[in-house]
Design a protein around this motif. Structure first.
Motif, mmCIF file in Angstrom:
data_model
loop_
_atom_site.group_PDB
_atom_site.id
_atom_site.type_symbol
_atom_site.label_atom_id
_atom_site.label_comp_id
_atom_site.label_asym_id
_atom_site.label_seq_id
_atom_site.Cartn_x
_atom_site.Cartn_y
_atom_site.Cartn_z
ATOM 1 N N VAL A 112 36.025 -44.744 24.376
ATOM 2 C CA VAL A 112 34.934 -45.517 23.788
ATOM 3 C C VAL A 112 35.248 -46.995 23.943
ATOM 4 N N GLU A 113 34.268 -47.772 24.439
ATOM 5 C CA GLU A 113 34.387 -49.222 24.551
ATOM 6 C C GLU A 113 33.421 -49.868 23.552
ATOM 7 N N ASP A 114 33.959 -50.727 22.711
ATOM 8 C CA ASP A 114 33.166 -51.410 21.683
ATOM 9 C C ASP A 114 32.741 -50.419 20.601
ATOM 10 N N LEU A 115 33.246 -50.615 19.431
ATOM 11 C CA LEU A 115 32.974 -49.691 18.326
ATOM 12 C C LEU A 115 31.591 -49.885 17.718
ATOM 13 N N ARG A 116 30.899 -50.961 18.059
ATOM 14 C CA ARG A 116 29.549 -51.155 17.517
ATOM 15 C C ARG A 116 28.583 -50.204 18.216
ATOM 16 N N ALA A 117 27.753 -49.526 17.432
ATOM 17 C CA ALA A 117 26.884 -48.490 17.978
ATOM 18 C C ALA A 117 25.904 -49.051 19.001
ATOM 19 N N ARG A 118 25.378 -50.294 18.812
ATOM 20 C CA ARG A 118 24.344 -50.824 19.689
ATOM 21 C C ARG A 118 24.900 -51.150 21.063
ATOM 22 N N THR A 119 26.103 -51.612 21.126
ATOM 23 C CA THR A 119 26.696 -52.019 22.421
ATOM 24 C C THR A 119 27.810 -51.066 22.892
ATOM 25 N N ARG A 120 27.896 -49.925 22.292
ATOM 26 C CA ARG A 120 28.999 -49.000 22.590
ATOM 27 C C ARG A 120 28.810 -48.371 23.968
ATOM 28 N N THR A 121 29.949 -48.158 24.652
ATOM 29 C CA THR A 121 29.962 -47.437 25.931
ATOM 30 C C THR A 121 30.946 -46.270 25.805
ATOM 31 N N THR A 122 30.446 -45.074 26.036
ATOM 32 C CA THR A 122 31.267 -43.859 25.883
ATOM 33 C C THR A 122 31.398 -43.158 27.228
ATOM 34 N N THR A 123 32.655 -42.859 27.586
ATOM 35 C CA THR A 123 32.922 -42.165 28.852
ATOM 36 C C THR A 123 33.623 -40.844 28.553
ATOM 37 N N THR A 124 33.058 -39.770 29.050
ATOM 38 C CA THR A 124 33.634 -38.427 28.861
ATOM 39 C C THR A 124 33.899 -37.826 30.225
ATOM 40 N N LEU A 125 35.138 -37.361 30.418
ATOM 41 C CA LEU A 125 35.546 -36.809 31.709
ATOM 42 C C LEU A 125 36.154 -35.428 31.549
#
Length: 402
Positions: free
Chosen positions: A71-84
């Motif tokens: 997870v990049e950036d813990l703020r929900a509005r600007t968060r980026t989540t990568t799942t591999l």
């Protein structure tokens, strides 16, 4: 039983009912069956096979996939989540090499069980005949005491009649006391042998009173050439051969590790700020710059060569042991034949003549004592030679796995 091993002067006892110690007899087949059923060494070898089954099953399994998330950036509005999802790909035939090594390990465990059975059978057989011969030694000692008692009684009559010196009576008493001590020692040796056999049968104390068998029958085995022809199937040699194969399989395992595995990653990247979901594809390849598993490969190669050397050393050792045991058995067989056909009959005839001559006043006590000792020594030598023959036969059976 050989007639020369029967107690002299105790013909009535031969036809009397069996004594209490002779009622509970153990046969060789029963001893081998009990030992196989209760042996902890066989149980341990069987469990090793079960463990090898588990190792073989584990060796055939593929590597588990890997799931990762960041997870990049813990703020929900600007968060980026990568799942591999990572899928490991084993290269270099690692899995077949592991399976082959595990199969060799199981084969080795099976061979170890066969070797343990052969060794147990040889030990039980040797101990069984040890008890059987100890029984005969006890009979000989009892016979010796009976002979000494008869000699003492005869000397006592001659001394009372004034036909012999009291010194001869004293000698007869000493000889009787020594014979009784030997009988007690023979009884103690028999008890020791019985307890040794009982331990091999998984018993803390003997449940049998005696063992049944023909003590005078010498074991027979094929000639040395025929025995050497069977050496390749010997359990110890088979175990060493399988250990070499297992070590060679481990070399292949280590060599397969020099090829790095590849990790293929497939997943998604969610960008909340942009409202986009993007596919992610990754590839991870280790670079074998420094570690190419060269040390482990060298170790496996040397251990494989060591196993080959140990195989040849085992072959030479078994060949030497087999030749020695066959030579001892052949020598014992010749000695037993000479004792049966010449020594024992002559010693018995001499004793009987001296005994009758003593009663008739033609011979003195010393002549009878010498004849008695010669007879007992011949009978004792016969038993000792027979014991050596059974020990040599047990070595042959242990080597060849009979």
């Amino acid at each position: 039983m050989n007639k020369f091993l029967w107690p002299l002067g105790l013909a009535a006892a031969i036809f009397s009912p069996a004594p209490l110690w002779a009622q509970n007899a153990l046969t060789l087949d029963q001893a081998l069956e009990l030992a196989a059923a209760r042996s902890p060494s066989l149980s341990a070898a069987a469990r090793e096979i079960e463990a090898a089954d588990g190792a073989l099953r584990q060796a055939g399994l593929r590597r588990n996939p890997e799931l990762s998330s960041s997870v990049e950036d813990l703020r929900a509005r600007t968060r980026t989540t990568t799942t591999l999802l990572g899928l490991p790909l084993e290269l270099g035939d690692k899995r077949p090499a592991r399976v082959a090594a595990a199969e060799r390990s199981k084969d080795l465990a099976v061979a170890d069980l066969a070797l343990a059975r052969a060794e147990l059978r040889a030990r039980v057989t040797a101990s069984y005949f040890g008890v059987l011969l100890a029984q005969e030694r006890r009979s000989l000692a009892a016979d010796s005491a009976a002979i000494a008692q008869r000699a003492k009684d005869a000397i006592g009559k001659r001394v009372a009649a004034g036909k012999a010196s009291p010194v001869e009576d004293t000698r007869a008493r000493v000889d009787l006391a020594n014979s009784q001590l030997e009988a007690a020692e023979a009884q103690a040796e028999l008890q020791t042998q019985r307890f040794s056999l009982a331990l091999l049968l998984g018993q803390t104390s003997p449940s049998f009173e005696r063992v049944a068998g023909e003590a005078s029958a010498a074991p027979k085995r094929p000639a040395l050439e025929a025995l050497l022809a069977q050496l390749d199937s010997a359990p110890s040699l088979q175990t060493a051969r399988l250990e070499r194969e297992r070590r060679m399989a481990l070399v292949a395992v280590e060599q397969s590790k020099s090829t790095p595995d590849v990790l293929v990653s497939l997943g998604a990247k969610r960008n909340n700020e942009q409202g986009l979901t993007q596919a992610v594809l990754g590839l991870s390849i280790p670079l074998p710059v420094f570690d190419r598993n060269q040390g482990a490969i060298l170790e496996a190669l040397r251990r494989s060569e060591k196993a080959s050397d140990e195989l040849e050393a085992t072959r030479l050792r078994l060949m030497a042991e087999l030749q020695e045991a066959a030579s001892r058995l052949a020598m014992a067989d010749q000695s037993l034949q000479t004792l049966q056909e010449t020594v024992l009959p002559a010693a018995q005839q001499t004793y009987e003549a001296a005994s009758k001559g003593l009663e008739a006043g033609k011979f003195g006590f010393l002549e009878l004592l010498d004849a008695q000792r010669s007879l007992l020594q011949a009978r004792s030598r016969y038993l000792n030679t027979l014991a050596g023959a059974h020990q040599a036969a047990a070595v042959i059976d242990r080597i060849l796995g009979r």
